[in-house]
Design a protein around this motif. Structure first.
Motif, PDB file in Angstrom:
ATOM      1  N   UNK A 237      30.969  44.020  46.264  1.00 39.91           N
ATOM      2  CA  UNK A 237      31.450  42.817  45.595  1.00 39.91           C
ATOM      3  C   UNK A 237      31.455  43.065  44.087  1.00 39.91           C
ATOM      4  N   UNK A 238      32.650  43.076  43.497  1.00 37.94           N
ATOM      5  CA  UNK A 238      32.822  43.199  42.044  1.00 37.94           C
ATOM      6  C   UNK A 238      33.346  41.858  41.546  1.00 37.94           C
ATOM      7  N   UNK A 239      32.514  41.106  40.824  1.00 37.49           N
ATOM      8  CA  UNK A 239      32.852  39.722  40.459  1.00 37.49           C
ATOM      9  C   UNK A 239      32.927  39.537  38.952  1.00 37.49           C
ATOM     10  N   UNK A 240      33.444  40.518  38.241  1.00 42.63           N
ATOM     11  CA  UNK A 240      33.518  40.446  36.781  1.00 42.63           C
ATOM     12  C   UNK A 240      34.251  39.185  36.338  1.00 42.63           C
ATOM     13  N   UNK A 241      33.704  38.536  35.315  1.00 36.94           N
ATOM     14  CA  UNK A 241      34.359  37.364  34.744  1.00 36.94           C
ATOM     15  C   UNK A 241      35.507  37.768  33.823  1.00 36.94           C
ATOM     16  N   UNK A 242      35.419  38.977  33.289  1.00 34.57           N
ATOM     17  CA  UNK A 242      36.495  39.572  32.480  1.00 34.57           C
ATOM     18  C   UNK A 242      36.110  41.027  32.280  1.00 34.57           C
TER      19      UNK A 242
ATOM     20  N   UNK B 138      36.240  45.961  50.026  1.00 34.92           N
ATOM     21  CA  UNK B 138      36.055  45.704  48.599  1.00 34.92           C
ATOM     22  C   UNK B 138      36.498  44.283  48.281  1.00 34.92           C
ATOM     23  N   UNK B 139      35.576  43.499  47.709  1.00 33.94           N
ATOM     24  CA  UNK B 139      35.894  42.167  47.189  1.00 33.94           C
ATOM     25  C   UNK B 139      35.957  42.301  45.675  1.00 33.94           C
ATOM     26  N   UNK B 140      37.082  41.930  45.083  1.00 32.66           N
ATOM     27  CA  UNK B 140      37.351  42.272  43.683  1.00 32.66           C
ATOM     28  C   UNK B 140      37.825  41.050  42.910  1.00 32.66           C
ATOM     29  N   UNK B 141      37.223  40.858  41.738  1.00 34.39           N
ATOM     30  CA  UNK B 141      37.602  39.750  40.865  1.00 34.39           C
ATOM     31  C   UNK B 141      39.017  39.944  40.329  1.00 34.39           C
ATOM     32  N   UNK B 142      39.755  38.851  40.277  1.00 32.25           N
ATOM     33  CA  UNK B 142      41.105  38.907  39.730  1.00 32.25           C
ATOM     34  C   UNK B 142      41.101  39.157  38.230  1.00 32.25           C
TER      35      UNK B 142
ATOM     36  N   UNK C 269      44.914  45.983  47.690  1.00 29.49           N
ATOM     37  CA  UNK C 269      44.512  45.848  49.089  1.00 29.49           C
ATOM     38  C   UNK C 269      43.053  45.442  49.233  1.00 29.49           C
ATOM     39  N   UNK C 270      42.372  45.206  48.119  1.00 33.27           N
ATOM     40  CA  UNK C 270      41.050  44.591  48.169  1.00 33.27           C
ATOM     41  C   UNK C 270      41.212  43.092  48.425  1.00 33.27           C
ATOM     42  N   UNK C 271      40.102  42.413  48.693  1.00 38.29           N
ATOM     43  CA  UNK C 271      40.128  40.955  48.786  1.00 38.29           C
ATOM     44  C   UNK C 271      39.974  40.421  47.359  1.00 38.29           C
ATOM     45  N   UNK C 272      41.058  39.931  46.780  1.00 38.98           N
ATOM     46  CA  UNK C 272      41.062  39.487  45.388  1.00 38.98           C
ATOM     47  C   UNK C 272      40.606  38.022  45.329  1.00 38.98           C
ATOM     48  N   UNK C 273      39.623  37.739  44.460  1.00 37.81           N
ATOM     49  CA  UNK C 273      39.045  36.396  44.397  1.00 37.81           C
ATOM     50  C   UNK C 273      38.914  35.947  42.947  1.00 37.81           C
ATOM     51  N   UNK C 274      38.771  34.630  42.782  1.00 36.39           N
ATOM     52  CA  UNK C 274      38.398  34.024  41.501  1.00 36.39           C
ATOM     53  C   UNK C 274      36.881  33.853  41.511  1.00 36.39           C
ATOM     54  N   UNK C 275      36.135  34.598  40.696  1.00 32.74           N
ATOM     55  CA  UNK C 275      34.666  34.540  40.775  1.00 32.74           C
ATOM     56  C   UNK C 275      34.091  33.180  40.397  1.00 32.74           C
ATOM     57  N   UNK C 276      34.886  32.337  39.723  1.00 34.68           N
ATOM     58  CA  UNK C 276      34.409  30.998  39.375  1.00 34.68           C
ATOM     59  C   UNK C 276      34.493  30.030  40.558  1.00 34.68           C
TER      60      UNK C 276
ATOM     61  N   UNK D  33      23.296  44.903  33.514  1.00 37.35           N
ATOM     62  CA  UNK D  33      22.829  43.520  33.533  1.00 37.35           C
ATOM     63  C   UNK D  33      23.473  42.772  32.364  1.00 37.35           C
ATOM     64  N   UNK D  34      24.768  42.528  32.521  1.00 38.11           N
ATOM     65  CA  UNK D  34      25.582  41.943  31.453  1.00 38.11           C
ATOM     66  C   UNK D  34      26.217  40.654  31.963  1.00 38.11           C
ATOM     67  N   UNK D  35      26.293  39.655  31.072  1.00 37.60           N
ATOM     68  CA  UNK D  35      26.811  38.350  31.473  1.00 37.60           C
ATOM     69  C   UNK D  35      28.292  38.379  31.823  1.00 37.60           C
ATOM     70  N   UNK D  36      29.027  39.439  31.461  1.00 40.40           N
ATOM     71  CA  UNK D  36      30.449  39.515  31.819  1.00 40.40           C
ATOM     72  C   UNK D  36      30.669  39.986  33.248  1.00 40.40           C
ATOM     73  N   UNK D  37      29.625  40.485  33.909  1.00 36.41           N
ATOM     74  CA  UNK D  37      29.784  41.078  35.240  1.00 36.41           C
ATOM     75  C   UNK D  37      29.751  40.063  36.371  1.00 36.41           C
ATOM     76  N   UNK D  38      29.415  38.809  36.067  1.00 37.88           N
ATOM     77  CA  UNK D  38      29.457  37.768  37.095  1.00 37.88           C
ATOM     78  C   UNK D  38      28.387  37.899  38.161  1.00 37.88           C
ATOM     79  N   UNK D  39      27.192  38.372  37.791  1.00 34.90           N
ATOM     80  CA  UNK D  39      26.130  38.542  38.791  1.00 34.90           C
ATOM     81  C   UNK D  39      25.655  37.183  39.310  1.00 34.90           C
ATOM     82  N   UNK D  40      25.492  36.203  38.423  1.00 36.19           N
ATOM     83  CA  UNK D  40      25.077  34.866  38.864  1.00 36.19           C
ATOM     84  C   UNK D  40      26.126  34.254  39.795  1.00 36.19           C
ATOM     85  N   UNK D  41      27.392  34.429  39.472  1.00 34.58           N
ATOM     86  CA  UNK D  41      28.465  33.911  40.330  1.00 34.58           C
ATOM     87  C   UNK D  41      28.448  34.600  41.696  1.00 34.58           C
TER      88      UNK D  41
END
Length: 741
Positions: free
Chosen positions: A627-632, A653-657, A667-674, A535-543
């Motif tokens: 869904x992995x939406x890490x902000x960094x 797999x949806x993966x943060x860039x 080969x995952x779906x690469x996304x910008x979590x913002x 439960x860390x703010x870098x993991x992009x859970x809110x996004x």
């Protein structure tokens, strides 16, 4: 020119004839080498499984367990089959592909240490029979697939032909060139070279100008061949715990290996009046345990368990693993103030947000810095006290110990220090915010090798050093010369263990899907997404939650048909920032569920608790998407765990860039979590993706995770440590690495 042609044409004919004459001899030698190597592999497999076979035969369902064991070993691309004969008249217990011709009674006449080729329609098999030292005459039969030899022989034949053709062309060109050059100058230069005069000249003596171009070309050629050979060797290695142990016993024989980390591999806790041992779920522990078991080294860590003090000896050491002690765990004790200042304060309120660039203001306090420095010094003193040689290999782990390498270097100048920074490294402007940025860089540059997950992080570190320190940076070799010491900055992308721990993927996918949906009160037809994070703010859970909400706003038909399960582990709950973030996550889940719950199916299922590996992997296998939406993020192993868990080759797999894993799992779906619209579109694409496309993507990602596993991560660092130590020997020192004058 006529004289040159008279010489060149016969030369080309002779070289071509030599190529065809020498090819059969080379093929025979190559086959002998292959057979010898496979025989060694068979002996290694026999010695490795001997104890496991003995233990399995003593238990219930012995044959079934042996078959399962042999089937797992046979997953190696060259191991065709494995069989076991308890007695010469017994029925063979073997893997699925075991040849029926190799029955136990036939092995009576099979020499124990001989090797033979058994012809099969799919290709020849190399068969090796090894005695297991049992009074009943138990034997292990290992069959290797030899079909690769034909391919290798063809490649060798082509390489030889091309080599002689190129050699003939080079010699021909040299002949023409020599005819047009000064005869006297070349004769003198060649005579001096043959007499050894050039090699015996002092270093400051200028070499003949005629030979300088050849010398430079030879140096370049040798360097390229060395790099090519090393890459080829690494590509052909099978990275397993057994291989790591073999590497230590051969290439690093006699070396002392020490690990320093904040987290300990085994924690002793008081539960119900008894002392229990817990093993934290950590990729770091998984990677380094085989090394420590093999070398009987020392692991130095913070003793945080409630019963840790009750089990140590007078030197604060305890042998681990419990029941099968293989190495020492040396515990360092911290009081509440030290832990608060060093760990929660400077490391996690200062360095963590500074390096992750997650728009959270880092907090730097002078008292935290003093605790951080004093704790680093205490760990350095512990390393020096525990070192049994002046030149140990010390593996320093993570941002908790940025000052440690320099402190160790001052007391053990001959040590090989490999520091791995598990989190991102920011750009120079961001890192300069830290009031003690230069002291941190100075500490890290006490390392022999400094590792990061991605090349981008390596680039940022080198840029930071170049900006903030008076140091010499070589961007071609990625080394930093500082304080009369050369530090190599290298990329080591961490991964997970392969194959996965036994039991994590035994439950069939269909059964896991039904059980997990029933556990969360969902109908069987509901599609499921999963997120696994601290439960860390870098993991992009809110996004991530915003993306689910946006999907339901744009595609209301998914309400009641799709639910996202977030397994969130509490972390650093004593820090106010984390307390506020947990409250925000809970509030977001409640708000979204109030708007979009249909037919009793909530769009968000938030489960904040500690989750064991079995529960996490069951959710991976039950989910339609992860869904992995890490902000960094440094790497993010959740993405690789999800891929490894899907042996059914399904799921998306949806993966943060901004996660390091996006550089590998392309080969995952690469996304910008913002970008919530882009993330919502990726969710829709994942939910509607055809099974064929899921399979194609998952196969490619699974092959990459299998090849670049955590043992490769650890092994590459050890191979680089070996190269450093060999270079130190070659330069006349004992093991003092990378020193410059």
């Amino acid at each position: 020119m006529r004289l040159s042609l008279r010489f060149i044409l016969p030369l080309l004919l002779v070289l071509t004839a030599l190529a065809y004459l020498t090819t059969p001899l080379v093929e025979q030698l190559t086959l002998r080498w292959f057979i010898r190597d496979l025989d060694v592999r068979a002996s290694l497999i026999a010695s490795t499984v001997e104890e496991a076979v003995g233990a399995t035969r003593a238990g219930k369902d012995a044959d079934r367990k042996l078959v399962a064991l042999f089937n797992r070993i046979s997953q190696d691309e060259r191991v065709f089959a494995i069989g076991y004969c308890k007695t010469p008249t017994a029925t063979v217990v073997a893997s699925q592909s075991y040849p029926p011709e190799l029955s136990c009674d036939r092995l009576k006449t099979w020499p124990t240490k001989a090797e033979s080729l058994l012809d099969k329609p799919a290709g020849p098999l190399h068969v090796a029979v090894r005695s297991l030292g049992s009074p009943d005459g138990a034997q292990l039969v290992v069959a290797h697939d030899m079909s690769f030899t034909a391919r290798r022989s063809a490649e060798t034949r082509n390489y030889l032909i091309y080599l002689f053709i190129v050699l003939g062309g080079v010699v021909s060109l040299m002949t023409v060139a020599i005819a047009h050059l000064s005869w006297r100058g070349w004769i003198q230069g060649i005579r001096a070279l043959l007499n050894g005069e050039v090699l015996l000249r002092p270093a400051n003596h200028r070499v003949s100008p005629e030979l300088l171009p050849i010398a430079q070309d030879l140096k370049t050629l040798v360097r390229e061949l060395e790099n090519e050979a090393r890459m080829r060797d690494e590509a052909q290695m099978s990275w397993t715990p057994d291989f790591l142990r073999t590497l230590l016993k051969t290439d690093l024989r006699g070396s002392e290996v020490m690990v320093v980390s904040n987290r300990e591999p085994y924690i002793h806790v008081q539960k119900g009046g008894k002392i229990q041992v817990e093993r934290p779920a950590s990729g770091l522990v998984t990677a380094l345990e085989p090394i420590m078991r093999a070398c009987s080294g020392t692991w130095i860590a913070h003793g945080s368990g409630s019963a840790d003090r009750d089990v140590v000896d007078g030197r604060d050491c305890v042998k681990v693993p419990p029941g099968q002690p293989a190495y020492r765990l040396r515990r360092v004790w911290l009081n509440v103030e030290e832990e608060q200042g060093y760990y929660y304060g400077f490391a996690n309120e200062g360095l963590w947000p500074l390096c992750h660039i997650a728009h959270m203001r880092p907090v730097f306090r002078h008292t935290d810095w003093e605790y951080y420095r004093s704790v680093n010094q205490r760990f350095a003193d512990t390393v020096v006290a525990e070192a049994q040689r002046p030149d140990p290999i010390v593996l320093v782990q993570d941002y908790h110990f940025a000052l440690l390498p320099r402190m160790i270097r001052e007391k053990l100048p001959e040590a090989t220090i490999i520091t791995f920074w598990h989190i991102p490294w920011p750009n120079p402007e961001s890192f300069a915010i830290c009031p003690w940025s230069e002291a941190i860089l100075d500490g890290l540059l006490g390392s022999t090798i400094l590792g990061f997950h991605t090349q981008f992080h390596c680039n940022n570190f080198v840029d930071t050093v170049d900006r903030l320190l008076e140091a010499r940076v070589d961007r071609e070799s990625f080394t930093v010369s500082y304080g009369n010491l050369l530090t190599a900055v290298k990329r080591y992308p961490i991964s997970i263990a392969w194959p996965l721990e036994e039991g994590l993927v035994e439950e069939p996918v269909e059964q896991a899907q039904a059980r997990i949906r029933a556990h969360h009160g969902l109908p069987p037809e509901v599609l499921l997404g999963v997120g696994v994070d601290r439960l860390d703010y870098t993991k992009g859970i809110l996004e991530r939650f915003s993306a689910v909400e946006r999907l339901l706003e744009l595609e209301p038909n998914w309400a009641g048909r799709f639910s996202f399960v977030e397994l969130a582990a509490p972390t650093r709950s004593s820090i106010e920032t984390y307390q506020k973030y947990e409250a925000e996550v809970r509030a977001a889940a409640t708000r979204i569920n109030a708007r979009h719950t249909r037919n009793g199916v909530p769009p968000i299922i938030l489960d904040i608790a500690g989750h064991g590996p079995a529960e996490v992997f069951a959710h991976y296998r039950a989910a339609n998407l992860c869904f992995v939406s890490s902000l960094h993020d440094g790497m993010n192993l959740v993405a690789k765990e999800f891929v490894a868990s899907r042996d059914d080759e399904r799921g998306v797999l949806i993966l943060s860039q901004f996660a390091g894993a996006s550089r590998e799992l392309v080969d995952a779906l690469i996304v910008n979590p913002y970008d919530e619209n882009e993330c919502a579109a990726a969710l829709k694409l994942a939910l509607e993706m055809p099974a064929d496309e899921q399979r194609d993507r998952m196969r490619l990602m699974r092959a990459l995770v299998r090849e670049f596993n955590v043992y490769r991560w650890a092994g590459r660092m050890l191979l680089d440590a070996r190269a450093v130590r060999e270079r130190g020997r070659a330069q006349g020192g004992r093991f003092r690495p990378f020193h410059v004058s």
